[in-house]
Design a protein around this motif. Structure first.
Motif, PDB file in Angstrom:
ATOM      1  N   ILE A  32       6.329  -3.958  21.235  1.00  0.00           N
ATOM      2  CA  ILE A  32       6.064  -4.615  19.486  1.00  0.00           C
ATOM      3  C   ILE A  32       4.976  -4.377  18.454  1.00  0.00           C
ATOM      4  CG2 ILE A  32       4.189  -6.622  18.869  1.00  0.00           C
ATOM      5  CD1 ILE A  32       4.523  -8.038  21.778  1.00  0.00           C
ATOM      6  N   VAL A  33       5.314  -4.286  16.999  1.00  0.00           N
ATOM      7  CA  VAL A  33       5.462  -4.061  16.302  1.00  0.00           C
ATOM      8  C   VAL A  33       4.990  -4.019  15.287  1.00  0.00           C
ATOM      9  CG1 VAL A  33       6.134  -1.557  14.187  1.00  0.00           C
ATOM     10  CG2 VAL A  33       6.675  -1.537  16.493  1.00  0.00           C
ATOM     11  N   GLY A  34       3.645  -3.740  14.434  1.00  0.00           N
ATOM     12  CA  GLY A  34       2.873  -4.937  13.502  1.00  0.00           C
ATOM     13  C   GLY A  34       3.199  -3.637  12.375  1.00  0.00           C
ATOM     14  N   ILE A  35       3.637  -4.661  10.912  1.00  0.00           N
ATOM     15  CA  ILE A  35       3.371  -3.835   9.705  1.00  0.00           C
ATOM     16  C   ILE A  35       3.303  -4.347   8.478  1.00  0.00           C
ATOM     17  CG2 ILE A  35       6.355  -3.199  10.301  1.00  0.00           C
ATOM     18  CD1 ILE A  35       6.934  -4.708   8.476  1.00  0.00           C
ATOM     19  N   ASN A  36       2.482  -3.392   7.966  1.00  0.00           N
ATOM     20  CA  ASN A  36       1.674  -3.880   7.082  1.00  0.00           C
ATOM     21  C   ASN A  36       2.622  -4.890   6.137  1.00  0.00           C
ATOM     22  OD1 ASN A  36       0.164  -1.299   8.085  1.00  0.00           O
ATOM     23  ND2 ASN A  36      -1.215  -2.691   6.585  1.00  0.00           N
ATOM     24  N   SER A  37       1.472  -6.227   5.579  1.00  0.00           N
ATOM     25  CA  SER A  37       2.810  -6.758   4.215  1.00  0.00           C
ATOM     26  C   SER A  37       2.762  -6.032   3.437  1.00  0.00           C
ATOM     27  CB  SER A  37       1.725  -7.967   4.273  1.00  0.00           C
ATOM     28  OG  SER A  37       0.311  -7.809   3.794  1.00  0.00           O
ATOM     29  N   ASP A  38       3.337  -6.256   2.023  1.00  0.00           N
ATOM     30  CA  ASP A  38       3.680  -5.367   0.655  1.00  0.00           C
ATOM     31  C   ASP A  38       2.386  -5.719   0.260  1.00  0.00           C
ATOM     32  OD1 ASP A  38       5.816  -5.357   1.147  1.00  0.00           O
ATOM     33  OD2 ASP A  38       6.942  -7.002  -0.114  1.00  0.00           O
ATOM     34  N   ARG A  39       1.860  -6.637   0.116  1.00  0.00           N
ATOM     35  CA  ARG A  39       0.223  -7.122  -0.798  1.00  0.00           C
ATOM     36  C   ARG A  39      -0.476  -5.975   0.305  1.00  0.00           C
ATOM     37  NH1 ARG A  39      -4.241  -7.756   0.417  1.00  0.00           N
ATOM     38  NH2 ARG A  39      -4.302  -8.420   2.172  1.00  0.00           N
ATOM     39  N   SER A  40      -1.162  -5.813   1.214  1.00  0.00           N
ATOM     40  CA  SER A  40      -1.560  -4.876   2.214  1.00  0.00           C
ATOM     41  C   SER A  40      -1.412  -3.850   2.176  1.00  0.00           C
ATOM     42  CB  SER A  40      -2.700  -5.232   3.756  1.00  0.00           C
ATOM     43  OG  SER A  40      -1.008  -4.651   4.787  1.00  0.00           O
ATOM     44  N   VAL A  41      -0.052  -3.335   2.332  1.00  0.00           N
ATOM     45  CA  VAL A  41       0.001  -1.568   2.042  1.00  0.00           C
ATOM     46  C   VAL A  41      -0.144  -0.926   0.516  1.00  0.00           C
ATOM     47  CG1 VAL A  41       2.058  -0.238   1.255  1.00  0.00           C
ATOM     48  CG2 VAL A  41       2.274  -2.164   3.118  1.00  0.00           C
ATOM     49  N   LYS A  42       0.218  -2.235  -0.476  1.00  0.00           N
ATOM     50  CA  LYS A  42      -0.212  -2.137  -1.873  1.00  0.00           C
ATOM     51  C   LYS A  42      -1.894  -1.187  -2.029  1.00  0.00           C
ATOM     52  CE  LYS A  42       2.373  -4.182  -5.340  1.00  0.00           C
ATOM     53  NZ  LYS A  42       3.114  -2.781  -5.395  1.00  0.00           N
ATOM     54  N   GLU A  43      -2.954  -2.496  -1.629  1.00  0.00           N
ATOM     55  CA  GLU A  43      -4.008  -1.945  -1.096  1.00  0.00           C
ATOM     56  C   GLU A  43      -4.440  -1.139  -0.548  1.00  0.00           C
ATOM     57  OE1 GLU A  43      -7.822  -4.069   1.617  1.00  0.00           O
ATOM     58  OE2 GLU A  43      -6.351  -6.109   0.256  1.00  0.00           O
ATOM     59  N   LEU A  44      -3.675  -0.324   0.549  1.00  0.00           N
ATOM     60  CA  LEU A  44      -4.599   0.982   1.446  1.00  0.00           C
ATOM     61  C   LEU A  44      -3.722   1.891   0.661  1.00  0.00           C
ATOM     62  CD1 LEU A  44      -3.510  -0.051   4.639  1.00  0.00           C
ATOM     63  CD2 LEU A  44      -5.091   0.433   4.266  1.00  0.00           C
ATOM     64  N   LYS A  45      -2.491   1.112  -0.065  1.00  0.00           N
ATOM     65  CA  LYS A  45      -1.846   3.357  -0.118  1.00  0.00           C
ATOM     66  C   LYS A  45      -1.159   3.175  -1.990  1.00  0.00           C
ATOM     67  CE  LYS A  45      -0.397   4.031   4.182  1.00  0.00           C
ATOM     68  NZ  LYS A  45      -0.926   5.772   4.097  1.00  0.00           N
ATOM     69  N   GLY A  46      -2.023   2.024  -2.779  1.00  0.00           N
ATOM     70  CA  GLY A  46      -1.732   1.892  -3.991  1.00  0.00           C
ATOM     71  C   GLY A  46      -0.650   1.145  -4.486  1.00  0.00           C
ATOM     72  N   GLN A  47      -0.161   0.492  -5.479  1.00  0.00           N
ATOM     73  CA  GLN A  47       0.456   0.146  -6.756  1.00  0.00           C
ATOM     74  C   GLN A  47       1.138   0.305  -6.776  1.00  0.00           C
ATOM     75  OE1 GLN A  47      -0.616  -2.943  -7.493  1.00  0.00           O
ATOM     76  NE2 GLN A  47      -1.992  -2.552  -6.320  1.00  0.00           N
ATOM     77  N   THR A  48       2.960   1.875  -6.240  1.00  0.00           N
ATOM     78  CA  THR A  48       3.675   2.204  -6.596  1.00  0.00           C
ATOM     79  C   THR A  48       4.196   1.960  -4.964  1.00  0.00           C
ATOM     80  OG1 THR A  48       2.365   4.632  -5.971  1.00  0.00           O
ATOM     81  CG2 THR A  48       2.513   4.012  -8.304  1.00  0.00           C
ATOM     82  N   ARG A  49       3.266   1.155  -3.681  1.00  0.00           N
ATOM     83  CA  ARG A  49       3.904   1.064  -3.163  1.00  0.00           C
ATOM     84  C   ARG A  49       3.365  -0.137  -2.462  1.00  0.00           C
ATOM     85  NH1 ARG A  49       2.475   5.805   0.165  1.00  0.00           N
ATOM     86  NH2 ARG A  49       3.559   5.065   1.992  1.00  0.00           N
ATOM     87  N   PRO A  50       4.324  -0.473  -1.568  1.00  0.00           N
ATOM     88  CA  PRO A  50       5.589  -0.293  -0.748  1.00  0.00           C
ATOM     89  C   PRO A  50       6.845   0.179  -1.734  1.00  0.00           C
ATOM     90  CG  PRO A  50       5.860  -1.951  -0.368  1.00  0.00           C
ATOM     91  CD  PRO A  50       4.474  -2.033  -1.421  1.00  0.00           C
ATOM     92  N   ILE A  51       7.347   1.146  -1.295  1.00  0.00           N
ATOM     93  CA  ILE A  51       8.850   1.858  -1.325  1.00  0.00           C
ATOM     94  C   ILE A  51       9.734   0.546  -0.819  1.00  0.00           C
ATOM     95  CG2 ILE A  51      10.343   3.509  -2.087  1.00  0.00           C
ATOM     96  CD1 ILE A  51       8.150   4.502  -3.538  1.00  0.00           C
ATOM     97  N   ASN A  52       9.702   0.400   0.201  1.00  0.00           N
ATOM     98  CA  ASN A  52      10.206  -0.453   0.648  1.00  0.00           C
ATOM     99  C   ASN A  52       9.726  -2.012   1.066  1.00  0.00           C
ATOM    100  OD1 ASN A  52      13.038   1.049   0.311  1.00  0.00           O
ATOM    101  ND2 ASN A  52      12.339   2.154   2.083  1.00  0.00           N
ATOM    102  N   SER A  53      10.395  -3.433   0.281  1.00  0.00           N
ATOM    103  CA  SER A  53       9.820  -4.563   0.786  1.00  0.00           C
ATOM    104  C   SER A  53       9.603  -4.727   2.377  1.00  0.00           C
ATOM    105  CB  SER A  53      10.884  -5.447   0.664  1.00  0.00           C
ATOM    106  OG  SER A  53      11.768  -5.090   0.989  1.00  0.00           O
TER     107      SER A  53
END
Length: 128
Positions: A32-53
């Protein structure tokens, strides 16, 4: 039946990701793989991320035969998913220590040695 859980952004799928996921399948029955939501990726990696939805990232991961289920989480950590699925083993990449892994008190933690220099952030920076 051994359940394995891993998580991350999986923004641009690369060899390091696939090696980790294949390792998960080699030590367990259900991955089972958990992936960060788009919102949480932005929070972790910055406003230009994620690249893929999140939908595209989920679709790509679900297409890999070594993965049984993909879940999206919006919280800062996947602790609620871990509590819900109660995995036998949590796998994280070599840039973590066991003590840093969320859920280390709820399941055995296995650290998978990072494969080469593969990194989504590095890939993005090298291609700018």
């Amino acid at each position: 039946m051994k359940t394995i859980f891993t998580n991350g952004c999986f923004d641009i799928l690369h060899r390091g990701h696939v090696e980790l996921l294949l390792f998960c399948k080699s030590i367990g029955d259900i991955v089972i793989v958990g992936i960060n939501s788009d919102r949480s990726v932005k929070e972790l990696k910055g406003q230009t991320r994620p690249i893929n939805s999140q939908e595209d990232r989920k679709f790509l991961l679900e297409s890999l035969s070594c993965i049984d289920k993909v879940v999206i989480f919006d919280e800062d950590t996947p602790i609620n998913i871990i509590k819900q699925i109660k995995p036998d083993i949590i796998v994280k990449g070599g840039d973590y220590s066991i003590e840093e892994v969320v859920g280390n008190n709820l399941a055995k933690v296995v650290i998978f040695n990072t494969v080469g220099e593969y990194s989504t952030t590095k890939t993005i920076l090298e291609n700018q």
